[in-house]
Scaffold this motif. Structure first.
Motif, PDB file in Angstrom:
ATOM      1  N   VAL A 127     -26.867 -26.143 -66.648  1.00  0.00           N
ATOM      2  CA  VAL A 127     -28.897 -26.792 -66.446  1.00  0.00           C
ATOM      3  C   VAL A 127     -28.851 -28.039 -67.083  1.00  0.00           C
ATOM      4  N   ARG A 128     -29.140 -27.716 -68.528  1.00  0.00           N
ATOM      5  CA  ARG A 128     -29.699 -28.609 -69.635  1.00  0.00           C
ATOM      6  C   ARG A 128     -28.686 -29.920 -69.594  1.00  0.00           C
ATOM      7  N   SER A 129     -27.559 -30.093 -69.477  1.00  0.00           N
ATOM      8  CA  SER A 129     -26.460 -31.386 -69.285  1.00  0.00           C
ATOM      9  C   SER A 129     -26.820 -32.106 -68.574  1.00  0.00           C
ATOM     10  N   ARG A 130     -27.206 -31.008 -67.160  1.00  0.00           N
ATOM     11  CA  ARG A 130     -27.154 -32.165 -65.650  1.00  0.00           C
ATOM     12  C   ARG A 130     -28.612 -32.874 -65.440  1.00  0.00           C
ATOM     13  N   LEU A 131     -29.337 -32.038 -66.183  1.00  0.00           N
ATOM     14  CA  LEU A 131     -30.798 -32.234 -66.064  1.00  0.00           C
ATOM     15  C   LEU A 131     -31.211 -33.954 -66.578  1.00  0.00           C
ATOM     16  N   LEU A 151     -27.623 -25.124 -56.665  1.00  0.00           N
ATOM     17  CA  LEU A 151     -29.063 -24.908 -55.989  1.00  0.00           C
ATOM     18  C   LEU A 151     -30.084 -24.522 -56.632  1.00  0.00           C
ATOM     19  N   TYR A 152     -29.283 -24.080 -57.689  1.00  0.00           N
ATOM     20  CA  TYR A 152     -30.687 -23.725 -58.618  1.00  0.00           C
ATOM     21  C   TYR A 152     -31.790 -24.676 -59.355  1.00  0.00           C
ATOM     22  N   GLY A 153     -30.334 -25.906 -60.104  1.00  0.00           N
ATOM     23  CA  GLY A 153     -31.468 -26.736 -60.470  1.00  0.00           C
ATOM     24  C   GLY A 153     -32.430 -27.768 -59.504  1.00  0.00           C
ATOM     25  N   PRO A 154     -31.974 -27.803 -58.979  1.00  0.00           N
ATOM     26  CA  PRO A 154     -32.323 -28.416 -57.381  1.00  0.00           C
ATOM     27  C   PRO A 154     -34.251 -27.671 -57.284  1.00  0.00           C
ATOM     28  N   LEU A 155     -33.993 -26.238 -57.147  1.00  0.00           N
ATOM     29  CA  LEU A 155     -34.841 -25.413 -56.027  1.00  0.00           C
ATOM     30  C   LEU A 155     -36.233 -25.362 -57.156  1.00  0.00           C
ATOM     31  N   MET A 156     -35.593 -25.325 -58.614  1.00  0.00           N
ATOM     32  CA  MET A 156     -36.552 -24.951 -59.572  1.00  0.00           C
ATOM     33  C   MET A 156     -37.708 -26.429 -60.266  1.00  0.00           C
ATOM     34  N   LEU A 157     -36.664 -27.505 -59.989  1.00  0.00           N
ATOM     35  CA  LEU A 157     -37.366 -28.369 -60.342  1.00  0.00           C
ATOM     36  C   LEU A 157     -37.947 -28.948 -58.802  1.00  0.00           C
ATOM     37  N   LEU A 217     -28.119 -32.070 -51.263  1.00  0.00           N
ATOM     38  CA  LEU A 217     -29.016 -31.862 -51.826  1.00  0.00           C
ATOM     39  C   LEU A 217     -28.956 -31.402 -53.506  1.00  0.00           C
ATOM     40  N   SER A 218     -27.931 -31.312 -54.201  1.00  0.00           N
ATOM     41  CA  SER A 218     -28.064 -31.319 -55.531  1.00  0.00           C
ATOM     42  C   SER A 218     -28.239 -32.482 -56.170  1.00  0.00           C
ATOM     43  N   LEU A 219     -27.580 -33.641 -55.310  1.00  0.00           N
ATOM     44  CA  LEU A 219     -28.050 -34.900 -56.282  1.00  0.00           C
ATOM     45  C   LEU A 219     -29.254 -35.298 -56.180  1.00  0.00           C
ATOM     46  N   LEU A 220     -29.836 -34.783 -54.377  1.00  0.00           N
ATOM     47  CA  LEU A 220     -31.585 -35.347 -54.766  1.00  0.00           C
ATOM     48  C   LEU A 220     -32.391 -34.485 -55.278  1.00  0.00           C
ATOM     49  N   GLY A 221     -31.870 -33.461 -54.974  1.00  0.00           N
ATOM     50  CA  GLY A 221     -32.960 -32.495 -55.965  1.00  0.00           C
ATOM     51  C   GLY A 221     -32.996 -32.940 -57.876  1.00  0.00           C
ATOM     52  N   TYR A 222     -31.550 -33.101 -57.909  1.00  0.00           N
ATOM     53  CA  TYR A 222     -31.727 -33.424 -59.943  1.00  0.00           C
ATOM     54  C   TYR A 222     -32.465 -34.613 -59.976  1.00  0.00           C
ATOM     55  N   GLY A 223     -32.418 -36.248 -58.453  1.00  0.00           N
ATOM     56  CA  GLY A 223     -33.118 -36.634 -58.698  1.00  0.00           C
ATOM     57  C   GLY A 223     -34.199 -36.877 -59.176  1.00  0.00           C
ATOM     58  N   LEU A 224     -34.954 -35.496 -58.877  1.00  0.00           N
ATOM     59  CA  LEU A 224     -36.756 -35.106 -58.512  1.00  0.00           C
ATOM     60  C   LEU A 224     -37.187 -35.315 -59.979  1.00  0.00           C
ATOM     61  N   PHE A 225     -36.101 -34.788 -61.091  1.00  0.00           N
ATOM     62  CA  PHE A 225     -36.384 -34.605 -62.532  1.00  0.00           C
ATOM     63  C   PHE A 225     -37.258 -35.758 -63.057  1.00  0.00           C
ATOM     64  N   GLY A 226     -36.650 -37.191 -62.956  1.00  0.00           N
ATOM     65  CA  GLY A 226     -37.334 -37.940 -63.608  1.00  0.00           C
ATOM     66  C   GLY A 226     -39.018 -38.358 -62.993  1.00  0.00           C
ATOM     67  N   HIS A 227     -38.665 -37.698 -61.500  1.00  0.00           N
ATOM     68  CA  HIS A 227     -40.383 -37.324 -60.835  1.00  0.00           C
ATOM     69  C   HIS A 227     -41.228 -36.490 -61.829  1.00  0.00           C
ATOM     70  N   CYS A 228     -40.687 -35.249 -61.966  1.00  0.00           N
ATOM     71  CA  CYS A 228     -41.682 -34.961 -62.526  1.00  0.00           C
ATOM     72  C   CYS A 228     -41.982 -34.997 -63.592  1.00  0.00           C
ATOM     73  N   VAL A 229     -40.740 -35.496 -64.379  1.00  0.00           N
ATOM     74  CA  VAL A 229     -41.628 -35.954 -65.814  1.00  0.00           C
ATOM     75  C   VAL A 229     -42.128 -37.486 -66.422  1.00  0.00           C
ATOM     76  N   VAL A 230     -42.050 -38.424 -64.731  1.00  0.00           N
ATOM     77  CA  VAL A 230     -43.422 -38.870 -64.707  1.00  0.00           C
ATOM     78  C   VAL A 230     -44.320 -38.261 -64.306  1.00  0.00           C
ATOM     79  N   LEU A 231     -44.452 -37.925 -63.608  1.00  0.00           N
ATOM     80  CA  LEU A 231     -45.735 -36.948 -62.613  1.00  0.00           C
ATOM     81  C   LEU A 231     -46.060 -36.851 -64.082  1.00  0.00           C
ATOM     82  N   LEU A 232     -45.490 -35.457 -64.310  1.00  0.00           N
ATOM     83  CA  LEU A 232     -46.605 -34.941 -65.478  1.00  0.00           C
ATOM     84  C   LEU A 232     -47.186 -35.280 -66.527  1.00  0.00           C
TER      85      LEU A 232
END
Lengths: 339, 228
Positions: A127-131, A151-157, A217-232
């Protein structure tokens, strides 16, 4: 006791429902016959059936009585026994059916969990490396890139994004309307994830790209990681300049990564342009939307909620002397605006 | 009956190989008699209602102690109940509701929302841990997650008391400290109970949603301010 007999009968005889109807009709007849000791007025087939049933029930009763120590009296009330048995059988039948339905539903739930389990089969290191990889675009477009179907990573993101959005809404001054905000945040995040994934999958299907729904789903879900960081970061540090830099940098990187993955799996210039253009526009605009328009819309919503909240009441009160019907129609007309 | 048939068949099968057919079958067959169904002299039917309630309350209280002092015992897992979680959840929701109820505006976290967050959050965490291959049962996990809200409920009570004194920087600092401590406590206690049932290499994946769940609840508590 009666539950056991009911189960037993329904289990052993496949024509249970038909028989039950027969027995329902003859329920009172059993008692009469026991009292009068007369076999006329009923067909022998029925009688045979009755006796068989009664014997079975006697057996069951005897079995039960072995634990209850009062076996002697049961034989004398065979008629009552039969009636009770039928009632018990019906009730037991219903209970059994309901139980079966519920059990099968629960089983289905667990079966579904088992179906989903492979998609959650990850290690923390993965998960870490995929993030991290979700922010590193790979310049390899000739050979299909590997996209993890997980789906774990996307769901948690997505859940993290919901929490971050809530935080942003609270700190941006919209302290009230917590619940509405909660629902809106969940709806926005899941709506974006599921909706845009389905849309990309549909587009990919149209342009014949090699990608599955799971990979989308996985691709777009992991793509939300950048969004999370920016918004945080930008919800806590309010600089517009900082936001634009991060938007271009992190949002751009995660978008580029998705675009590269999609490019490598699509053939032809126009399909690539169509698919990747749609993805990048949607993904980048979503981040902009979350940062700016979101809490502005909520604030505007609050204004519009607070404004007309009082207005219709005043208007109705003022209009009542003139024309009641008109006022009610008008107040009815304003209702959807309030809602 | 079918057992003997089976044995016969097995024996005949064996006889084809080497053993003669007339070997006697010996052994003891112990059948559990129906005495298992009966409670041995312990009946709760004829005891006073007070005793029943007190016993249940004592069980709930015991579990509270387990949460406050999380040593690795399976009492919280073995006989789960949902009374404690319900009690805690209702208390927390009422405390969060209290400030907004008497004012006209429908602000603040509503009762139903807190309720829904807690229950759906725990259900999602439970499903997640099941999907990751945990061996814990559904309601056991719900029970543990529900009971571990206790520190946060305590923090909420403290926050209400502090807020009565006034809302300045000092009060915010006190509230921040209390909520952070109780958030850590909740997360620590729940992971102490839950992690044992997980595959050892995936503990971090299970802990993360738990962390997020208690973080959101703690954050709701921290930002709560009674409206005048």
């Amino acid at each position: 006791m009666s539950t056991g007999s009911g189960n037993r009968n329904t289990n052993t005889e496949p024509w249970g429902s038909f028989d039950d109807n027969l027995i329902q009709g003859g329920g009172s007849a059993v008692i009469d016959m026991e009292n009068m000791d007369d076999t006329s007025g009923s067909s022998f087939e029925d009688m045979g059936d009755m006796h068989q049933r009664m014997k079975e029930e006697e057996e069951v009763a005897a079995e039960a009585a072995a634990t209850e120590d009062d076996a002697g009296e049961d034989g004398e009330f065979l008629g009552m026994k039969g009636l009770k048995g039928q009632l018990g059988r019906q009730v037991a039948d219903e209970v059994w059916q309901a139980g079966k339905r519920q059990a099968s539903r629960a089983f289905n739930l667990y079966a579904n969990i088992d179906i989903l389990r492979p998609y959650f089969d990850v290690e923390p290191v993965q998960v870490r490396s995929r993030l991290i990889e979700s922010l590193i675009p790979v310049r390899m477009v000739n050979f299909p890139q590997k996209i993890a179907g997980e789906l774990y990573g996307p769901l948690m993101l997505v859940f993290t994004l919901v929490a971050i959005l809530l935080h942003g809404m609270k700190t941006s001054g919209t302290v009230i309307r917590e619940g509405t905000l909660m629902g809106t945040a969940i709806g926005t995040c899941f709506g974006y994830w599921l909706g845009v994934s389905s849309f990309i999958y549909f587009l990919a299907y149209l342009v014949n790209a090699q990608i599955t729904m799971l990979q989308t789903l996985s691709l777009l879900g992991y793509g939300l990681f950048g969004h999370c960081v920016v918004l945080l970061i930008t919800y806590n540090i309010h600089f517009h300049f900082l936001f634009y830099v991060l938007w271009l940098l992190l949002g751009g990187l995660s978008t580029l990564r998705m675009v590269a993955a999609l490019l490598s799996r699509t053939v032809g210039r126009t399909p690539r342009l169509l698919l990747c253009g749609t993805v990048s526009v949607l993904h980048m605009l979503f981040l902009l939307y979350l940062h700016f328009a979101y809490h502005k819309i909520v604030e505007g919503l609050l204004d519009s909620l607070e404004g007309p909240n009082l207005a219709p009441i005043q208007r109705v009160a003022r209009d009542v002397p003139e024309m009641t019907l008109n006022a009610t129609v008008r107040s009815l007309g304003t209702l959807p605006v309030v809602r | 009956m079918s057992d003997t048939e089976l044995t016969d068949r097995q024996l005949t099968g064996l006889s084809d190989i080497s053993i003669a057919e007339d070997i006697p079958v010996e052994g003891d067959i112990a059948v559990p008699v129906g005495s298992l169904r009966r409670d041995d002299g312990f009946s709760t039917l004829d005891e006073p209602v007070k005793e029943t309630i007190l016993r249940d309350l004592r069980a709930v209280g015991n579990k509270f102690v387990h949460v406050l002092y999380p040593k690795r015992s399976s009492a919280l897992l073995r006989d789960w109940d949902l009374w404690g979680p319900l009690l805690l959840c209702v208390t927390l929701a009422l405390l969060l509701q209290g400030g907004a109820a008497d004012s006209d505006e429908q602000g603040g976290p509503q009762f139903a929302e807190v309720f829904v967050i807690i229950w759906f959050g725990s259900i999602i965490i439970t499903l997640n841990s099941k999907l990751l291959g945990g061996t814990i049962s559904f309601f056991q996990s719900l029970c543990v997650l529900g009971y571990c809200i206790l520190p946060l409920t305590v923090a909420m009570v403290v926050c209400r008391i502090v807020l009565v004194g006034g809302s300045g920087t000092v009060s915010f600092a006190v509230r921040l400290a209390v909520v952070t401590a109780s958030f850590g406590w909740s997360t620590f206690a729940s992971t102490a109970f839950l992690v044992d049932s997980q595959p050892p290499n995936r503990k971090a994946l299970v802990v993360y949603p738990v962390f997020l769940f208690y973080f959101v609840i703690g954050w709701i508590i921290l930002t709560f301010s009674p409206s005048q």
